[in-house]
Structure formats: structure tokens, C-alpha cells
Write an enzyme that holds these catalytic residues in place. Sequence first.
Site, short mmCIF file in Angstrom:
data_model
loop_
_atom_site.label_atom_id
_atom_site.label_comp_id
_atom_site.label_asym_id
_atom_site.label_seq_id
_atom_site.Cartn_x
_atom_site.Cartn_y
_atom_site.Cartn_z
N ARG A 114 13.23 -56.33 3.36
CA ARG A 114 12.84 -55.72 4.76
C ARG A 114 13.40 -53.94 4.27
O ARG A 114 14.09 -53.64 3.91
CB ARG A 114 13.65 -55.74 5.62
N THR A 391 -0.28 -57.51 8.88
CA THR A 391 0.94 -58.00 7.88
C THR A 391 0.25 -58.45 7.51
O THR A 391 -0.75 -58.98 7.84
CB THR A 391 2.05 -58.67 8.72
N THR A 409 4.52 -56.66 4.43
CA THR A 409 3.71 -55.69 5.26
C THR A 409 3.99 -54.79 5.19
O THR A 409 4.91 -53.63 4.59
CB THR A 409 4.30 -55.78 7.07
N ASN A 411 2.93 -52.58 8.04
CA ASN A 411 3.89 -52.27 9.55
C ASN A 411 2.47 -52.22 9.54
O ASN A 411 1.41 -52.59 10.41
CB ASN A 411 4.33 -50.99 10.03
N ASP A 433 8.82 -50.29 13.24
CA ASP A 433 9.01 -51.13 13.88
C ASP A 433 10.68 -50.96 14.99
O ASP A 433 11.43 -52.59 15.64
CB ASP A 433 10.00 -52.67 13.16
N SER A 462 12.27 -57.43 13.14
CA SER A 462 10.78 -58.14 12.32
C SER A 462 10.66 -59.88 13.12
O SER A 462 11.25 -59.92 13.35
CB SER A 462 11.12 -58.18 11.15
N GLY A 484 2.50 -59.60 13.90
CA GLY A 484 3.56 -58.68 15.21
C GLY A 484 4.15 -60.39 15.50
O GLY A 484 4.08 -61.63 14.81
N1 GLY Z 1 5.79 -54.62 10.54
C1 GLY Z 1 5.68 -56.04 11.53
C2 GLY Z 1 7.35 -57.32 11.26
O1 GLY Z 1 7.98 -56.43 10.87
O2 GLY Z 1 6.92 -57.94 12.22
#
Ligand code: GLY
Length: 580
Positions: A114, A391, A409, A411, A433, A462, A484
Site C-alpha cells: 500500500r 481499483t 489501485t 484510487n 483514502d 483500504s 471501494g
Molecule cells: N482506494 C481504494 C481502496 O484502497 O479501497
Amino acid sequence: MRQSRFLPKKNFFSLLLLLLLAASCRSPEAEEKAPQAPGAVKVAEADQAMIVSPHPLGTRAGLEILRQGGNGVDATIAVQFALAVVYPRAGNIAGGGFMLIRTPEGKVEALDYREMAPGAASHDMYLDEKGEVIPGLSQNTLLAVGVPGTVQGLYAAWKKYGQIEDFGQLLQPAIRLAEEGFPISQTEADRLNRFDSVFTARNPYPMPFVKQGGWKANDILRQPELAQTLRLIAKQGPDAFYRGPIAEKLARFMQKRGGLISREDLAAYESVWRKPVKKDFREYTLYSMPPPSSGGIALAQMVEMTEPYPMEKHPWLSTYNTHLCIEAMRRAFADRAFYLGDSDFYPVPEKQLLDDSYLRQRMSDFDPQRAGSSDKVQQGEFQLQMESFETTHTSVVGPHGYAVSITTTLNSNYGCKIQVPGLGFFLNNEMDDFSAKPGVPNQFGLVGAEANAIEPHKRMLSSMSPTIVEKDGELFLVLGSPGGPAIITSVFEVVMQVTRFGESLEKAISTPRYHHQWLPQQVWYEEGTPPALIDSLEALGHKMVPKKYIGLVKAVQVLPSGKLKGAGDPRQPDDHAEGM
Ligand code: GLY
């Protein structure tokens, strides 16, 4: 003009530029339509290996590596680099993701790559001097960009589990696709045309996604700068991106244009191997992503909360089952909003949240005859932080026993839609996020909690939920989805149908889905949901809201015969399952 508390005065010009860019381009995000009407379910069967990705050329890049002797991890990495070329709205090298790997011995590991907040990020960086959130700053500008994790993460996966000796070999299909180009689909042409003015406004230099006269189906999209960047990574590994020429260009661009990411941030980036969330139920074991994903915990909670109820006595889309699952979703998402964030920074009470007796207790006020109330389920004023929908997911089972579930992703669609001149890739806008300000709505009208507040080097919460399910200790299902917060509910609904209801994978994926997330107090349902079900849920007190589509699940199932079945989502035209 309001000035951000975060930015010193000497950066006022940068802020002005950022605000003008943020304001000048009304993002067409909201105009994103469902990706065409559902067509045939894309199902494939094979004996040795199966890949399901959001693009045929992504899937085939993985198969190419398998044919060269690679395992499922090698193939996954090749798919990811190829998606950065052919699926640029979400495939990436400057975003992040989560990967779940099951080894031939049955060990399951989770890799967290991430994005992280830059070192210069701070709690109130998106607030003006009055403490108000400055609209657009966390989405449309360079301040939206988190330190990318993709290249480091993919390299870490290869280093630990790859079979192909040369990391660079895994990038060759992507380099070829970027160099030679590929014909784009009607959907991609429409999408690129829709974002044309945003790309132009945010990138005042030539970039390959803007085409005079607009794009049409079968136009060839070539990305020579991206090919060059990929070649550097193929040759020098992640050092090219985090310490070498790419890092240099990226950091210089950030400095010049008012972004935060420094060379030190890039050099310090590390992906992390984590212990997956594990949930036993019946003859199954579910593995999914731990924090900073909310997906694994919420998924396991919903599985346990619904476990004692006789769901199998009713059809999957009956009032009884749908109402029960909505109420489990309500409780899981309330916990998500309060307790979940990056566990390296915030003490996420994972053990308590997954405790069976706690979860039974959570359902003790479930009333089969009446919708619950989110005010009563969780007191307090914090609402859910909801991520965007752009994503993507790939499910892989390789010929040497490795299974990989990977969700990645930028985003938003194409991240913040900004490219560094000469590098050819989109930068993420993952910083959105985070909760810009606990208690204040984000771009989706929703708000988050202190657990997910901004801190330097922290990872933003996330919903990405790459998941693997075993049956009697053997590999059974590999799946995941974009969407999402609806990622979690989409994965949950497919897992429930295939396990407890014995439904076929393709039927489970194509069945209309629904989604509830505690707040707002409403239930989304897809087109195709039986009108009688909508009426009966309304009669129980649920507010029902139609949604074009919810989640785009990609999965591989091991059939009793040992064959592998791959299934893409009929809601997404380019989803492609292919095996060997
Ligand atoms: N940006 C989407 C997620 O990480 O859930």
C-alpha cells in the site's frame, strides 16, 4: 483564497496552481457509467493454470510467463506490469496494492504494498486556516499522491517466491505492449475521451492519452515513455524507481510543482509481509487481507455473524437472507469506521473484533422482521470513509501450486490524472483514502475516524480484499474485486453463495448484488434484483437505492475434478479468464 495551514507562505504559488488545477477540471468521475450491459459470463476451464484479470492482454502476459517456466507468482507480476500499460485507469506502477499468496505447501502470506503518506504529510494538510477541508486538494493535485508501493511490492513477491531467475523477464510483455501499442476497446476510448480535458489541464506537456480528434475503438495506444521507464525497472530492479533515475525525476517534479514526495520518501519505501486474517467456517477456511485493509476483518465478521442462521432454508436472494446479510454488513461497517486504520500506527483491536462471542453478541438485537438502525448499532458521530471504485483485481492459480489473489489501485480512475513528464505513468491519489478531518465528509459525502487520520509514513485505510478460501484444507477459491467498500460485500456475497449455497462460480458472480455500509442508512441494489425483494426489504424499513453495478469479481475455483475454473465478471466487458 483560503490558504492551507500545512503549506508555508513561500509555497503559496504552488498552492494557487494546485487549487486552480483542482477547481478548473470538474472531474468526470461521477459520470462513470456501468461498463456496458452484462454480456456472457467469461468462464474458462483448464487443467494446470488459470488467470483472470480485467484485460485479455493482462491475462495473456501472465500465460506467456507461465509458458516460459514461471510459477503463479511470476505470472501475477507479469500481469500487473502489463495492466499498467493496457489498463491504466487502475493498473499501475505508481499506486499500491495487496497480494495474498498460497504456497504449494498451503502456507498463506499477505503482502502489503500500500502507498504511504510522505514524510512531510501532516494531520491537517488538507485544511485551510479555519480548519475547513479544501475541496479537491486530496484528489486532484500532487498533494494527493502517496509514496507508491507497486514496484517494490512486486519485486518483494518475486524475490521470495518467484521462479523465473531474471526479474526483468517479467516486464518484457509490458514493455512490448507499451512500445508497440495495442488496440483500445470502445469502453476505453470513451473513457479516455471523457477525461481528455482533465488530462490536458493537469498535464501541460505532451502525453499519450490525449488524442487530437478523440479516441475510437481499435485505435492503437502507444506509450514509448512508459516503455522506457519499464525498461529501466527491468534492468535495475526497484532501485531504478526508488533510488535511481525515476526517483530523481519524480522527486524533482514534486518539488517544482508543489508535491510532497521526496527522494528520501522513495528510498525509504518498504512493502510489508503480514499475517492474513484467517476465519474457519464449516469445512472452509477463509484467508483475507489484514489492516491497513479493512476487508479481511469485515469479511470474517460477516461470515461469523451470519453463521448461526439457517440461510440454506431460503433462496440466496430471499428477503430472509438479504435482510440478515444487510444487518451483518451494518455491524461490520460500523466497526470498520471506528476501529480500523494502519495497525503499524493505531492499535487495531483485531482479536476482539474477530472474537466469535463478540460477533454473536453483535447480532443479539437482530430482528428478522425489521431493519436495524445505524444510530443504535453504534453510537457516535463517525461515519465510514469510502474509497473510490477504480481499483482492479487479478486471480491466479499457477501450475506449480502457487495461488495468488491480488488487488491494486491508483484510487480514482487514472489516480490524480497527473503524469511526470518523460516517465509515462499516472500518479495515484491514494491520500484521499485517509480521513482529511475526522467527522467531515470526503468527496463521497462520507467521513472517517481518528484511526485513519493522516500521519507521516502511515498507510491509508483500504477496502481491498484479496481472498483465498480452502475447503477441507485444500485450495478451493481465489477471488477479489474492485469497488471501494463494496469490494468487501461483493466478495462476501460470492463466497457465501459458492460455499454455503453450493452455487456455481459463474452464477454466484452474475447474481445481482447489494451493499450496505452502516452509513449512510441505505442499501444499494443492482439492476436485475427481483422487484418483490426490493418491496419486501422496503417493508422491513430498509431504504433501497438502485446502483448500476456493485463490484467486479474475478475468481478461480478448483473443481472437484481438480480442473480449474476461472470466471470474470459479466459487468465488465474486458474481464478475461484463460488457462492452460
Ligand atoms: N482506494 C481504494 C481502496 O484502497 O479501497
